[in-house]
Design a protein around this motif. Structure first.
Motif, PDB file in Angstrom:
ATOM      1  N   ILE A   1      -4.240  -4.633  -5.616  1.00 36.68           N
ATOM      2  CA  ILE A   1      -5.555  -4.880  -5.047  1.00 36.68           C
ATOM      3  C   ILE A   1      -5.879  -6.346  -5.305  1.00 36.68           C
ATOM      4  O   ILE A   1      -5.693  -6.845  -6.419  1.00 36.68           O
ATOM      5  N   HIS A   2      -6.358  -7.036  -4.279  1.00 36.54           N
ATOM      6  CA  HIS A   2      -6.726  -8.442  -4.404  1.00 36.54           C
ATOM      7  C   HIS A   2      -8.199  -8.592  -4.044  1.00 36.54           C
ATOM      8  O   HIS A   2      -8.632  -8.078  -3.025  1.00 36.54           O
ATOM      9  N   VAL A   3      -8.943  -9.280  -4.884  1.00 38.51           N
ATOM     10  CA  VAL A   3     -10.345  -9.560  -4.615  1.00 38.51           C
ATOM     11  C   VAL A   3     -10.464 -11.063  -4.353  1.00 38.51           C
ATOM     12  O   VAL A   3     -10.046 -11.879  -5.175  1.00 38.51           O
ATOM     13  N   ILE A   4     -11.024 -11.406  -3.183  1.00 37.71           N
ATOM     14  CA  ILE A   4     -11.116 -12.794  -2.741  1.00 37.71           C
ATOM     15  C   ILE A   4     -12.591 -13.129  -2.551  1.00 37.71           C
ATOM     16  O   ILE A   4     -13.304 -12.425  -1.830  1.00 37.71           O
TER      17      ILE A   4
ATOM     18  N   VAL B   1     -10.399   2.902  -5.176  1.00 38.86           N
ATOM     19  CA  VAL B   1      -9.225   2.921  -4.309  1.00 38.86           C
ATOM     20  C   VAL B   1      -8.732   4.359  -4.146  1.00 38.86           C
ATOM     21  O   VAL B   1      -8.239   4.953  -5.091  1.00 38.86           O
ATOM     22  N   PRO B   2      -8.873   4.935  -2.937  1.00 36.04           N
ATOM     23  CA  PRO B   2      -8.351   6.286  -2.726  1.00 36.04           C
ATOM     24  C   PRO B   2      -6.864   6.241  -2.389  1.00 36.04           C
ATOM     25  O   PRO B   2      -6.402   5.367  -1.669  1.00 36.04           O
ATOM     26  N   GLY B   3      -6.133   7.157  -2.955  1.00 36.68           N
ATOM     27  CA  GLY B   3      -4.704   7.218  -2.688  1.00 36.68           C
ATOM     28  C   GLY B   3      -4.109   8.436  -3.352  1.00 36.68           C
ATOM     29  O   GLY B   3      -4.828   9.267  -3.921  1.00 36.68           O
ATOM     30  N   MET B   4      -2.800   8.532  -3.281  1.00 38.96           N
ATOM     31  CA  MET B   4      -2.131   9.665  -3.912  1.00 38.96           C
ATOM     32  C   MET B   4      -0.673   9.336  -4.183  1.00 38.96           C
ATOM     33  O   MET B   4      -0.075   8.514  -3.497  1.00 38.96           O
TER      34      MET B   4
ATOM     35  N   HIS C   1       0.804  -1.233   0.000  1.00 36.57           N
ATOM     36  CA  HIS C   1       0.000   0.000   0.000  1.00 36.57           C
ATOM     37  C   HIS C   1       0.833   1.278   0.000  1.00 36.57           C
ATOM     38  O   HIS C   1       0.324   2.337  -0.302  1.00 36.57           O
ATOM     39  N   LEU C   2       2.109   1.174   0.301  1.00 38.11           N
ATOM     40  CA  LEU C   2       3.005   2.331   0.260  1.00 38.11           C
ATOM     41  C   LEU C   2       4.215   1.929  -0.579  1.00 38.11           C
ATOM     42  O   LEU C   2       5.269   1.574  -0.071  1.00 38.11           O
TER      43      LEU C   2
ATOM     44  N   SER D   1      -8.168   1.072   4.606  1.00 36.42           N
ATOM     45  CA  SER D   1      -9.553   0.591   4.695  1.00 36.42           C
ATOM     46  C   SER D   1     -10.585   1.521   4.082  1.00 36.42           C
ATOM     47  O   SER D   1     -11.759   1.450   4.415  1.00 36.42           O
ATOM     48  N   MET D   2     -10.166   2.391   3.197  1.00 39.50           N
ATOM     49  CA  MET D   2     -11.115   3.290   2.555  1.00 39.50           C
ATOM     50  C   MET D   2     -11.436   2.830   1.136  1.00 39.50           C
ATOM     51  O   MET D   2     -12.177   3.475   0.424  1.00 39.50           O
ATOM     52  N   PHE D   3     -10.881   1.696   0.725  1.00 42.13           N
ATOM     53  CA  PHE D   3     -11.169   1.173  -0.595  1.00 42.13           C
ATOM     54  C   PHE D   3     -12.492   0.415  -0.545  1.00 42.13           C
ATOM     55  O   PHE D   3     -12.934  -0.011   0.520  1.00 42.13           O
TER      56      PHE D   3
END
Length: 96
Positions: free
Chosen positions: A42-45, A82-85, A35-36, A70-72
């Protein structure tokens, strides 16, 4: 008051250490690793514990990307938000 009960137990093969906590939403567990980093994933299970989708994120000018904890989210139709920057870009040593 709602009552919850365990319907079944499913084993998930995912390294939770040093990764963001996964989120159950839209009928699947959505997790983020790295994540950094320059290339978060991103993994979808699914309900059976199987990875149904892996998404590699990249921003061409970013040397580092931060995904917020945990904001995704995932919608039932499979859409993932997916929020990020970018933290540092190749064009600016101070980021955006």
């Amino acid at each position: 008051m709602a009552k919850f009960s365990v319907q079944r137990t499913v084993k998930v093969q995912y390294e939770f250490a040093n990764n963001l906590p996964p989120v159950w939403q839209g009928g699947a567990l959505t997790a983020v690793s790295n994540h950094l980093s320059q290339f978060p994933q991103i993994h979808v299970i699914d309900r059976a514990g199987l990875r149904t989708r892996n998404i590699n994120l990249a921003i061409p000018s970013a040397q580092m990307i931060r995904i917020y904890s945990s904001m995704f989210a995932r919608h039932r139709d499979g859409t993932v938000a997916v929020p990020g920057m970018p933290l540092v870009t190749k064009h600016s040593p101070h980021g955006l």
